[in-house]
Write an enzyme that holds these catalytic residues in place. Structure first.
Site, PDB file in Angstrom:
ATOM      1  N   CYS A 100       0.843  -1.202   0.000  1.00 50.31           N
ATOM      2  CA  CYS A 100       0.000   0.000   0.000  1.00 50.31           C
ATOM      3  C   CYS A 100       0.879   1.253   0.000  1.00 50.31           C
ATOM      4  CB  CYS A 100      -0.935   0.008   1.207  1.00 50.31           C
ATOM      5  SG  CYS A 100      -2.167   1.326   1.122  1.00 50.31           S
ATOM      6  N   GLU A 140     -23.175   4.154   0.644  1.00 54.79           N
ATOM      7  CA  GLU A 140     -23.481   2.822   1.167  1.00 54.79           C
ATOM      8  C   GLU A 140     -22.326   1.862   0.921  1.00 54.79           C
ATOM      9  OE1 GLU A 140     -28.311   2.511   0.891  1.00 54.79           O
ATOM     10  OE2 GLU A 140     -27.230   2.705  -1.017  1.00 54.79           O
ATOM     11  N   THR A 173     -26.451   3.357  10.957  1.00 59.56           N
ATOM     12  CA  THR A 173     -27.524   3.177   9.980  1.00 59.56           C
ATOM     13  C   THR A 173     -28.260   4.490   9.770  1.00 59.56           C
ATOM     14  OG1 THR A 173     -29.513   1.910   9.388  1.00 59.56           O
ATOM     15  CG2 THR A 173     -29.221   2.460  11.722  1.00 59.56           C
ATOM     16  N   TYR A 174     -28.773   4.652   8.556  1.00 58.34           N
ATOM     17  CA  TYR A 174     -29.627   5.786   8.242  1.00 58.34           C
ATOM     18  C   TYR A 174     -31.035   5.281   7.902  1.00 58.34           C
ATOM     19  CZ  TYR A 174     -24.942   7.698   7.779  1.00 58.34           C
ATOM     20  OH  TYR A 174     -23.637   8.048   8.017  1.00 58.34           O
ATOM     21  N   ASN A 175     -31.235   3.969   8.151  1.00 54.57           N
ATOM     22  CA  ASN A 175     -32.522   3.306   7.878  1.00 54.57           C
ATOM     23  C   ASN A 175     -32.950   3.452   6.422  1.00 54.57           C
ATOM     24  OD1 ASN A 175     -33.035   2.412  10.635  1.00 54.57           O
ATOM     25  ND2 ASN A 175     -33.312   4.585  11.093  1.00 54.57           N
ATOM     26  N   THR A 176     -31.942   3.400   5.547  1.00 56.34           N
ATOM     27  CA  THR A 176     -32.212   3.440   4.114  1.00 56.34           C
ATOM     28  C   THR A 176     -31.473   2.301   3.427  1.00 56.34           C
ATOM     29  OG1 THR A 176     -30.343   4.926   3.703  1.00 56.34           O
ATOM     30  CG2 THR A 176     -32.501   5.948   4.086  1.00 56.34           C
ATOM     31  N   THR A 224     -31.557  -2.309   8.553  1.00 57.27           N
ATOM     32  CA  THR A 224     -30.435  -2.949   7.847  1.00 57.27           C
ATOM     33  C   THR A 224     -29.553  -3.783   8.776  1.00 57.27           C
ATOM     34  OG1 THR A 224     -29.041  -0.991   8.143  1.00 57.27           O
ATOM     35  CG2 THR A 224     -30.366  -1.099   6.137  1.00 57.27           C
TER      36      THR A 224
END
Length: 480
Positions: free
Chosen positions: A117, A451, A374-377, A386
């Site tokens: 790297c 995401e 989480t953004y609940n999407t 999720t």
């Protein structure tokens, strides 16, 4: 703050707005974004609820490291996690602790070199010199103190096959003598090694661009730029200029159907879980099945000759040593690491915190943050739980490292993670230097870049925790 020429760093649009508060600071116009995988215009503050909080945190990071690096910019999709990450990394590198500061940066170089790297190596070569490190050490491992050389074996095992680490490796490092490691020093070193192995996974998995032209940095040859820094940029990574195909509408329909199918599988699994719980025997069988099936997940081809061309090899002992599947065919069966017997929460946390004060709290916060984030999407869907998906990603990484959770149904992994995603996970986790944009693009094609960055954060933290569990278990065995 270190003196730098204004052309030495690249800063995204949002970060420029953050730093314009300082009228004395000249902000250059970047020629490219922080990632070769994500369009520059999409790298922003993501779903931040408190932009001022993030702004202050980014400004603080700039004042301590001298720049807002590309990793920080990509992680800014998830401000809450970014804050926890920066706080932990700051503590490991810059707060008083068991190891001298120049040792910390050289250990980071040694860890990053296991995956070639160059991005991280260049960053820490500079930090190493600025903290008083000897330039001679940068000529290769033969020029460093024996004490640091003694870390080569555990660095190699942690990076590629952590299940092989035993209490004998620990005893060899801490035995009496002028080059011995105290347990506190060793824990600090192990945390750094695991952190930078995992961060290399994030760098490659997110297509992090070099901060500056690699041709001018530390003798690392341009021949490795595309392979190691911008992840196959020469092949298919020109995001901004990708031509639109005539069947875009048809493809979008396919992507939508994939997303709907995933949503349906999640719903079905939740219903099955509520109706009937699998027995412990069945759970164990499903783990073994998933572990064996991971053998069939094959990563992309890799040009081994590139390694020898690169000056990265000066920091590597035994460059041919790499990841081998935990459940290899035709070999004596290795015992599964049962999290019930040695877990981060019940064992690792307290040990690491006792030997290296407060790092346990910081690591625990970081692990919990990414696991619960989480953004609940889910792509275009809102109000989605999720949890099931996040747990499958985290536990699949641990499964590849031979770690089993008794309370988890590994049948969910096969239901939720399709094959292209499994290939990506295995590559980024086990052979990150092989990651390409094609792999990144091939899974969850309907999903947002934020995401996919979240996926990379989960993979990074799951990998780091797996390495730490094996190392800390060996230290515990040494102590008992």
């Amino acid at each position: 703050m270190n003196r730098r020429n204004s052309s030495d760093f690249l800063i995204c649009g949002n970060c420029q707005r953050v730093l314009r508060k300082d009228k004395k600071m000249l902000i250059p116009q970047p020629s490219r974004g922080p990632s070769a995988f994500i369009p520059q215009k999409e790298v922003n503050f993501g779903q931040a609820n408190d932009v001022n909080k993030l702004t202050n945190r980014l400004a603080e990071e700039y004042s301590t490291s001298g720049r807002l690096d590309n990793i920080t910019q990509v992680m800014s999709f998830h401000p809450q996690y970014l804050e926890s990450f920066l706080r932990t990394q700051f503590y490991m590198l810059r707060v008083d602790g068991p190891l001298p500061y120049h040792y910390r940066h050289y250990i980071a170089i040694m860890a990053a070199a296991r995956h070639q790297c160059v991005y991280l190596i260049n960053m820490h070569v500079e930090e190493f010199l600025s903290t008083g490190g000897s330039a001679e050490w940068l000529s290769g491992l033969e020029y460093i103190p024996q004490k640091l050389k003694n870390l080569n074996e555990i660095n190699k095992l942690l990076a590629h096959r952590p299940w092989l680490i035993t209490k004998e490796h620990i005893q060899k490092l801490v035995r009496t003598g002028e080059n011995n490691w105290s347990l506190a020093e060793l824990v600090h070193a192990v945390v750094l090694l695991a952190h930078y192995h995992a961060l290399a996974s994030f760098v490659f998995g997110s297509g992090i661009n070099p901060e500056t032209d690699p041709d001018s940095l530390n003798g690392i040859q341009a021949a490795v730029r595309n392979k190691f820094c911008v992840c196959d940029l020469a092949n298919d990574n020109n995001i901004e200029n990708t031509s639109q195909t005539s069947n875009d509408a048809e493809q979008n329909g396919d992507y939508e159907s994939e997303l709907e199918a995933l949503m349906e599988r999640m719903k079905k699994l939740q219903e099955e879980r509520e109706d009937e719980e699998a027995s412990q025997e069945e759970m164990a069988t499903r783990f073994e099945k998933e572990k064996k099936e991971s053998l069939l997940v094959v990563s992309g081809a890799f040009d081994e000759e590139v390694i020898s061309m690169s000056n990265v090899s000066r920091y590597i002992e035994d460059p041919g040593f790499g990841y081998k599947d935990f459940a290899r065919r035709g070999e004596e069966h290795l015992p599964t690491f049962r999290a019930h017997d040695y877990s981060w929460e019940d064992h690792g946390f307290s040990l690491v915190n006792r030997l290296y004060s407060d790092i346990g709290h910081l690591l625990d916060d970081k692990f919990r943050m990414v696991y619960n984030l989480t953004y609940n999407t889910l792509s275009t869907h809102e109000d989605v739980d999720t949890t099931m998906l996040r747990r499958a990603l985290f536990n699949y990484v641990h499964c590849m490292f031979g770690i089993r959770y008794d309370d988890y149904d590994y049948g969910e992994v096969n239901q939720l993670l399709e094959r292209t995603l499994k290939v990506y996970i295995k590559t980024v986790t086990c052979y990150p230097e092989r990651a390409t944009k094609r792999m990144y693009d091939s899974y969850w094609r309907q999903f947002k870049h934020s995401e996919k960055v979240h996926v990379n954060l989960l993979l990074m933290e799951a990998r780091m925790q797996a390495e730490l569990l094996y190392a800390l278990r060996a230290i515990t065995q040494h102590l008992t």
